[in-house]
Every structure is written in structure tokens, then in C-alpha cells.
Design an enzyme around this catalytic site. Structure first.
Site: not given
Length: 232
Positions: A31, A169, A174
Site C-alpha cells: 500500500e 486494499h 490482498d
């Protein structure tokens, strides 16, 4: 994070993109504060290690980017400035991540142009160490195996296979989702004829040349293997 010129302009030691399923691998996901590898920073790294199709270990950490996280990024991944305030900085955790992945084949969704570039550039900037692991991009696998899907986002693929996308996310969620999708894509791929490059293991694709069509490696120019169509 300002990316040095060597990392920014030369990813020549980046590993090859493979196309065929392998049973031993590491799925990873990042991320970030945005989508630009040159301007944005990593705020979460997660990975799951797999042997013979089964998860055997996990790695996950938030990362303090030493800058405010844009609201647009928080809206996507839910990570706030408060969450990363006491998290380690990238220089502290990237070596742990590199030790975790070792020489494994890396698997991820859209990693060829995103996640791989982020970690490659960061490793070059911080340690002057290129990340040379070969990798498999499930985005490319999905486009090949599920051509009838109108979209090939990770959540779309998960929905197709009936896999939960809850918590999407966030990096570890994920990874877990993508690991399950990758295994299902591997089953589909077994029934699809693919010409494999004998040099690097990537998919070979048809190309037009001066003397007619031929098969060339999809990793060109890093791999320049060719095959005569008549030999397939």
C-alpha cells in the site's frame, strides 16, 4: 522518497516475468501514498510464503513514510497518519522483507509495473541492492485465463472464483485473496496452450518480422529468445 537516478532509469537487473504456474512462491502486496513510483512512498508491506500450494509463513508491517498520507490514499486503503505514527521506517523493514522473500518467485497483482518497481527502487536507494527475483503477475494471468471478464481487478477475479474480498486494499488481506486466486488461475492455465520461452520461462508471443511471423519472448529486450512457428 526521492529515487536516485540509477534506480529510476536502470531497472536492468529486475527479474523476468514468468507466465506459468509454480507451486513454491511468495505473494506480496504494497500500500502506498499514491501511484507514482517516483513521488510516492510505501506505507504497508505484506507477503505470504507458499510451498506446494500451501501458506507456510506471513510477513506484514505498516511503514512510516515520514510525511502526511494524502486523503485520497486513505480513502482507498484506510491507512491514516495515526496508524503509521509509531510504525518503523522503510529502511528498518525492507531488509526484513528481502530476507523473507529470499530468491523466491514473487506473485502479485499488477506487480510488473507497480509493486516490483516500488521495491526495486527502494532497495537500490537504501542499499544499492537490485531485486532480481523472477515474478508472476496475476493480472496478466487473469487476462489470459479469463478473457470474457470485462475487468480484471483483483476483486473481480476473486468474485469470479467465489473468494471473499473482505478487507480488500489492505496489503495482507490482498495477499491472502490473491494467493487463492493464483491457485485457481493455475488450474485454468493448465488447460490453455502456452508457448514457454526456453530461456527465461516467460510466455512467447507471435511477432511479425522481415521474413514472416515468429515467436518472440514477451520479456524482450531482456530476453531475446525466438522460435520458428513451424517448430511449435
Amino acid at each position: 522518497m526521492e529515487v536516485n537516478k540509477m534506480a529510476k532509469d536502470n531497472r536492468d537487473k529486475k527479474g523476468m516475468r514468468r507466465i506459468h504456474y509454480v507451486p513454491d512462491y511468495v505473494v506480496f502486496d504494497l500500500e502506498t501514498t499514491g501511484v507514482s513510483v517516483y513521488k510516492d512512498d510505501i506505507i504497508e508491506i505484506s507477503a505470504v510464503k507458499v510451498q506446494n500450494g500451501s501458506v507456510i509463513d506471513t510477513f506484514s508491517t505498516l511503514v512510516n513514510p515520514l510525511r502526511p498520507i494524502p486523503k485520497e490514499a486513505t480513502m482507498v486503503n484506510g491507512i491514516t497518519d495515526e496508524m503509521v505514527a509509531d510504525a518503523p521506517v522503510l529502511q528498518e523493514v525492507l531488509r526484513e522483507f528481502l530476507a523473507f522473500i529470499g530468491n523466491s518467485v514473487l506473485v502479485g497483482h499488477n506487480i510488473q509495473s507497480f509493486d516490483m518497481n516500488f521495491i526495486y527502487d527502494a532497495s537500490m536507494k537504501l542499499y544499492n541492492i537490485p531485486i532480481e527475483n523472477d515474478f508472476i503477475d496475476t493480472l496478466h494471468m487473469a487476462r489470459k485465463c479469463l478473457p470474457k471478464l470485462s475487468h480484471h481487478k483483483l476483486v473481480d477475479i476473486a468474485e469470479y472464483f467465489g473468494i471473499s474480498s473482505e478487507g480488500a486494499h489492505r496489503a495482507l488481506n490482498d495477499c491472502i485473496m490473491n494467493q487463492l486466486c493464483y491457485e485457481e488461475l493455475g488450474k485454468l492455465q493448465a488447460d490453455i496452450p502456452v508457448v514457454i520461452c526456453p530461456g527465461c520461462g516467460a510466455e512467447m508471443v507471435k511477432r511479425a518480422g522481415k521474413f514472416g511471423e515468429f515467436y518472440g519472448c514477451s520479456n524482450y529486450p531482456n530476453c531475446r529468445q525466438t522460435k520458428n512457428i513451424k517448430d511449435i
